[in-house]
Design a protein around this motif. Sequence first.
Motif, short mmCIF file in Angstrom:
data_model
loop_
_atom_site.label_atom_id
_atom_site.label_comp_id
_atom_site.label_asym_id
_atom_site.label_seq_id
_atom_site.Cartn_x
_atom_site.Cartn_y
_atom_site.Cartn_z
N LEU A 1 38.21 15.33 -13.12
CA LEU A 1 39.34 14.40 -13.04
C LEU A 1 39.01 13.36 -11.99
N TRP A 2 38.84 12.13 -12.41
CA TRP A 2 38.51 11.02 -11.50
C TRP A 2 39.73 10.13 -11.36
N ILE A 3 40.22 9.98 -10.14
CA ILE A 3 41.42 9.18 -9.88
C ILE A 3 41.02 8.00 -9.01
N ASP A 4 41.21 6.79 -9.52
CA ASP A 4 40.81 5.59 -8.79
C ASP A 4 41.53 5.51 -7.46
N PRO B 1 50.21 24.86 -3.55
CA PRO B 1 51.18 24.00 -2.87
C PRO B 1 52.46 23.73 -3.63
N VAL B 2 52.49 24.03 -4.94
CA VAL B 2 53.66 23.70 -5.75
C VAL B 2 54.36 24.99 -6.16
N PRO B 3 55.54 25.29 -5.61
CA PRO B 3 56.20 26.57 -5.88
C PRO B 3 56.46 26.85 -7.35
N VAL B 4 56.69 25.81 -8.16
CA VAL B 4 57.03 26.04 -9.56
C VAL B 4 55.81 25.96 -10.48
N SER B 5 54.61 25.93 -9.91
CA SER B 5 53.39 25.90 -10.70
C SER B 5 52.46 27.02 -10.26
N ALA B 6 51.80 27.66 -11.22
CA ALA B 6 50.84 28.72 -10.89
C ALA B 6 49.46 28.16 -10.58
N SER B 7 49.26 26.87 -10.72
CA SER B 7 47.96 26.28 -10.42
C SER B 7 47.66 26.33 -8.93
N ALA B 8 46.37 26.33 -8.60
CA ALA B 8 45.94 26.44 -7.20
C ALA B 8 44.84 25.42 -6.93
N ARG B 9 44.48 25.33 -5.64
CA ARG B 9 43.45 24.38 -5.22
C ARG B 9 42.53 25.06 -4.21
N LEU B 10 41.23 24.78 -4.34
CA LEU B 10 40.22 25.23 -3.38
C LEU B 10 39.56 24.01 -2.77
N ASP B 11 39.48 23.98 -1.43
CA ASP B 11 38.82 22.89 -0.73
C ASP B 11 37.71 23.44 0.15
N LEU B 12 36.54 22.81 0.10
CA LEU B 12 35.46 23.15 1.01
C LEU B 12 35.77 22.54 2.37
N LEU C 1 50.47 15.43 -9.39
CA LEU C 1 49.84 14.37 -8.62
C LEU C 1 50.94 13.49 -8.07
N GLY C 2 50.95 13.25 -6.76
CA GLY C 2 52.01 12.40 -6.26
C GLY C 2 52.21 12.47 -4.77
N PRO C 3 53.35 11.95 -4.30
CA PRO C 3 53.64 11.93 -2.87
C PRO C 3 54.16 13.27 -2.38
N GLY C 4 54.18 13.43 -1.07
CA GLY C 4 54.71 14.64 -0.48
C GLY C 4 53.67 15.73 -0.32
N GLN C 5 54.11 16.90 0.12
CA GLN C 5 53.21 18.02 0.38
C GLN C 5 53.13 19.00 -0.77
N GLN C 6 54.17 19.08 -1.60
CA GLN C 6 54.17 20.05 -2.69
C GLN C 6 53.56 19.43 -3.95
N VAL C 7 52.28 19.08 -3.83
CA VAL C 7 51.51 18.50 -4.94
C VAL C 7 50.12 19.09 -4.90
N HIS C 8 49.44 19.07 -6.04
CA HIS C 8 48.05 19.54 -6.08
C HIS C 8 47.08 18.44 -5.65
N VAL C 9 47.43 17.19 -5.95
CA VAL C 9 46.61 16.04 -5.54
C VAL C 9 47.52 15.04 -4.84
N PRO C 10 47.38 14.88 -3.53
CA PRO C 10 48.23 13.92 -2.81
C PRO C 10 47.92 12.48 -3.22
#
Length: 247
Positions: A60-63, A148-159, A181-190
């Motif tokens: 996923l590439w986000i400009d 980071p998103v309470p209503v989603s089971a998706s997760a994130r790994l960061d090196l 994807l969006g503003p705030g802290q409860q997002v997978h991609v800030p």
Amino acid sequence: MFEHILGFDWLRWARDALKGGRPDDPHCVPTEPGVPGCPAKAQGQSREAGGPRSETAFHLWIDGVGGYLVCLGNRVTLGQAVPEAAVDVPLLADVSRLHATVTRDGEAYVLHALRPARVNGKQVETALLHHGDRLLLGSSCQLHFQQPVPVSASARLDLVSGHRLRPAVDGVLLMADTLVLGPGQQVHVPMPELKQPVILFRHKHGLGIRASATVVINGQSVGQRGLLEMGVRVVGEEFSLALEAVP
């Protein structure tokens, strides 16, 4: 639940879908009121046009934001990035070719260590992961686990140890149901510049996107939501992104 994130009624969205076909139909993506709900079939597209079925990952590439490795499988392998070791998360680090796996079971994630690993400093062979956990693979490769998103089971790994993936990306997204994807802290991609979040979601046979304003997919306006397949470019009011299959 996502009506609180995007400010729209997901129950009404489901009702709109029923006007054009079954909600579990991969082509049945609700459109604007008064427009048939299954444009893909009307255009004679094949069943596979809704997105990946056999692929287990994509980029996923986000400009202006960065790139992410998105893993779709319930079991993700982590190991050294060498040609003869086909792992889901290839690490340019001093780890074994197959060092560990992360398995999703419902909304939970479990680390299975095949080689030395620690979670929050404790040596483990198997560990249930929690939001904020620190993983150490080998002697120096550190990752940060987040849900980071309470209503989603998706997760994130960061090196977080200075190591990289091949190819270089900004993080690994373990996609269960949705990516926010969006503003705030409860997002997978800030994406702080967005006024409203953008949702990538999985349906029975593919991927879709939902935004608060019109999006354009490969040059075609699709309203506020549409189907995604590998190789597409999506342009929204405040964002643009692309999906690329992992070789």
